[in-house]
Scaffold this motif. Structure first.
Motif, mmCIF file in Angstrom:
data_model
loop_
_atom_site.group_PDB
_atom_site.id
_atom_site.type_symbol
_atom_site.label_atom_id
_atom_site.label_comp_id
_atom_site.label_asym_id
_atom_site.label_seq_id
_atom_site.Cartn_x
_atom_site.Cartn_y
_atom_site.Cartn_z
ATOM 1 N N ARG A 55 0.832 -1.208 0.000
ATOM 2 C CA ARG A 55 0.000 0.000 0.000
ATOM 3 C C ARG A 55 0.868 1.260 0.000
ATOM 4 O O ARG A 55 0.575 2.227 -0.730
ATOM 5 C CB ARG A 55 -0.908 -0.010 1.225
ATOM 6 C CG ARG A 55 -1.756 1.238 1.354
ATOM 7 C CD ARG A 55 -2.606 1.217 2.607
ATOM 8 N NE ARG A 55 -3.392 2.430 2.733
ATOM 9 C CZ ARG A 55 -4.209 2.694 3.743
ATOM 10 N NH1 ARG A 55 -4.341 1.814 4.728
ATOM 11 N NH2 ARG A 55 -4.879 3.819 3.781
ATOM 12 N N LEU A 56 1.935 1.252 0.776
ATOM 13 C CA LEU A 56 2.816 2.419 0.821
ATOM 14 C C LEU A 56 3.472 2.654 -0.536
ATOM 15 O O LEU A 56 3.562 3.801 -1.000
ATOM 16 C CB LEU A 56 3.883 2.208 1.903
ATOM 17 C CG LEU A 56 4.889 3.348 2.088
ATOM 18 C CD1 LEU A 56 4.169 4.629 2.481
ATOM 19 C CD2 LEU A 56 5.934 2.969 3.131
ATOM 20 N N ALA A 57 3.909 1.574 -1.193
ATOM 21 C CA ALA A 57 4.522 1.725 -2.522
ATOM 22 C C ALA A 57 3.525 2.273 -3.532
ATOM 23 O O ALA A 57 3.866 3.136 -4.350
ATOM 24 C CB ALA A 57 5.071 0.381 -2.987
ATOM 25 N N CYS A 58 2.279 1.781 -3.477
ATOM 26 C CA CYS A 58 1.256 2.265 -4.399
ATOM 27 C C CYS A 58 0.937 3.733 -4.141
ATOM 28 O O CYS A 58 0.825 4.530 -5.086
ATOM 29 C CB CYS A 58 -0.008 1.405 -4.255
ATOM 30 S SG CYS A 58 -1.376 1.892 -5.335
ATOM 31 N N GLU A 59 0.824 4.124 -2.888
ATOM 32 C CA GLU A 59 0.505 5.513 -2.578
ATOM 33 C C GLU A 59 1.655 6.449 -2.935
ATOM 34 O O GLU A 59 1.429 7.567 -3.418
ATOM 35 C CB GLU A 59 0.152 5.642 -1.096
ATOM 36 C CG GLU A 59 -1.172 4.985 -0.725
ATOM 37 C CD GLU A 59 -1.495 5.129 0.740
ATOM 38 O OE1 GLU A 59 -0.573 5.545 1.504
ATOM 39 O OE2 GLU A 59 -2.634 4.835 1.140
ATOM 40 N N GLU A 60 2.888 6.002 -2.721
ATOM 41 C CA GLU A 60 4.027 6.831 -3.093
ATOM 42 C C GLU A 60 4.080 7.051 -4.606
ATOM 43 O O GLU A 60 4.331 8.160 -5.084
ATOM 44 C CB GLU A 60 5.322 6.181 -2.600
ATOM 45 C CG GLU A 60 5.520 6.257 -1.091
ATOM 46 C CD GLU A 60 6.810 5.599 -0.666
ATOM 47 O OE1 GLU A 60 7.446 4.940 -1.515
ATOM 48 O OE2 GLU A 60 7.186 5.748 0.512
ATOM 49 N N LEU A 61 3.838 5.972 -5.362
ATOM 50 C CA LEU A 61 3.830 6.109 -6.813
ATOM 51 C C LEU A 61 2.682 6.997 -7.279
ATOM 52 O O LEU A 61 2.838 7.816 -8.195
ATOM 53 C CB LEU A 61 3.723 4.724 -7.454
ATOM 54 C CG LEU A 61 3.748 4.676 -8.993
ATOM 55 C CD1 LEU A 61 5.014 5.300 -9.522
ATOM 56 C CD2 LEU A 61 3.602 3.244 -9.478
ATOM 57 N N GLN A 62 1.520 6.877 -6.620
ATOM 58 C CA GLN A 62 0.375 7.699 -7.001
ATOM 59 C C GLN A 62 0.636 9.173 -6.696
ATOM 60 O O GLN A 62 0.313 10.055 -7.504
ATOM 61 C CB GLN A 62 -0.867 7.216 -6.271
ATOM 62 C CG GLN A 62 -2.151 7.913 -6.708
ATOM 63 C CD GLN A 62 -3.380 7.274 -6.094
ATOM 64 O OE1 GLN A 62 -3.282 6.356 -5.291
ATOM 65 N NE2 GLN A 62 -4.540 7.760 -6.470
ATOM 66 N N HIS A 63 1.237 9.471 -5.541
ATOM 67 C CA HIS A 63 1.564 10.868 -5.214
ATOM 68 C C HIS A 63 2.632 11.411 -6.153
ATOM 69 O O HIS A 63 2.633 12.610 -6.470
ATOM 70 C CB HIS A 63 2.043 10.964 -3.770
ATOM 71 C CG HIS A 63 0.962 10.699 -2.770
ATOM 72 N ND1 HIS A 63 -0.360 11.027 -2.996
ATOM 73 C CD2 HIS A 63 0.988 10.119 -1.532
ATOM 74 C CE1 HIS A 63 -1.099 10.677 -1.953
ATOM 75 N NE2 HIS A 63 -0.298 10.124 -1.054
#
Length: 270
Positions: A55-63
């Motif tokens: 989840r953290l990797a996905c949110e970082e990529l999305q931001h």
């Protein structure tokens, strides 16, 4: 009673395991389910860590891709919509170029329109507005050429030419609108890496939820099996020394420790 015949927790449990036919089975069952419960809890913690990392990797990529809150179009939905726009462009190109006899030319024209839309989307993302304006002007010019080509017929009677010209103008306008829509869609389409990261997060979350359900079921089974074993031990020690509360508590604690000590040799999953 002789001192060497005094009841002790270890002696009571040992005699219970030797005398009672169900005692070894109950202890083995309690030990088995206790081991499964410990293993399931460790697996759940590991799955939770993996889900949080995904989840953290996905949110970082999305931001990173949406630094100012600009919402991107879902990759799968965007591809489907782009396919619909491409089909519309192909049909309009067939109409503009003269019907089914020019299928290859219409497909080539559709490829050209989509390539121009892609170049415009890339230029817009890079904020190269001069290139965007140049591509838009080139698109309008090509549209005018298609309109002129559509208006030319083998018998240039004025009424027929007028009708063909009007139809060509409308068709060219529709082509430009669809091309502009395709360019805007491409500019706001999320990359495939974000879709892969989101799917990885969803799979990790589903795996954690499944592990949590398994942990809950194993914990319930372990509690039931432990209660059956401790109930048998409690009944035996109560029958031997009902008035000695200390002996009852010590024997039950030793029986519980027999179940818990079996899990001390389990390998760690952390």
């Amino acid at each position: 009673m002789r001192p060497d015949h005094l009841p002790t927790p270890a002696r009571i449990i040992g005699e219970l395991l030797l005398d009672h036919p169900e005692a070894p089975s109950l202890l083995a069952r309690a030990t088995h389910w206790r081991s499964l419960a410990v293993w399931s809890a460790a697996t759940t913690r590991r799955k939770l860590t993996a889900a949080q990392a995904a989840r953290l990797a996905c949110e970082e990529l999305q931001h990173l891709l949406e630094p100012r809150g600009r919402h991107l179009v879902n990759f799968a939905a965007g591809l489907l919509l782009l396919l619909v726009l491409s089909a519309g462009l192909a049909i309009l190109d067939l109409m503009e170029l003269g019907g089914l006899r020019t299928v290859l030319a219409a497909l080539a024209a559709t490829a050209v329109w989509l390539t121009g839309a892609w170049l415009g989307a890339v230029a817009a993302r890079q904020r190269r507005w001069t290139l965007v304006a140049a591509l838009a002007g080139a698109g309008v010019l090509v549209g005018f050429l298609l309109v002129a080509l559509h208006g030319v017929g083998p018998h240039p009677a004025w009424p027929a030419v007028g009708r063909r010209a009007i139809f060509g103008v409308l068709t060219g306008a529709f082509i430009l609108v669809l091309t502009a829509g395709a360019a805007a869609l491409m500019a706001h389409l999320e990359p495939a890496s974000l879709m892969v990261a989101r799917r990885r997060w969803h799979r990790a979350r589903a795996a954690h939820e499944a592990a949590a359900e398994t942990e809950h079921a194993d914990a319930q089974a372990a509690a039931i099996a432990a209660e059956a074993w401790l109930g048998l031990v409690r009944a035996r020690v109560t029958a031997i020394a009902a008035d000695e509360d200390h002996l009852v508590q010590a024997t039950v604690a030793l029986a519980a420790a027999l179940v818990g000590d079996s899990c001390s040799q389990l390998p760690s999953l952390e």
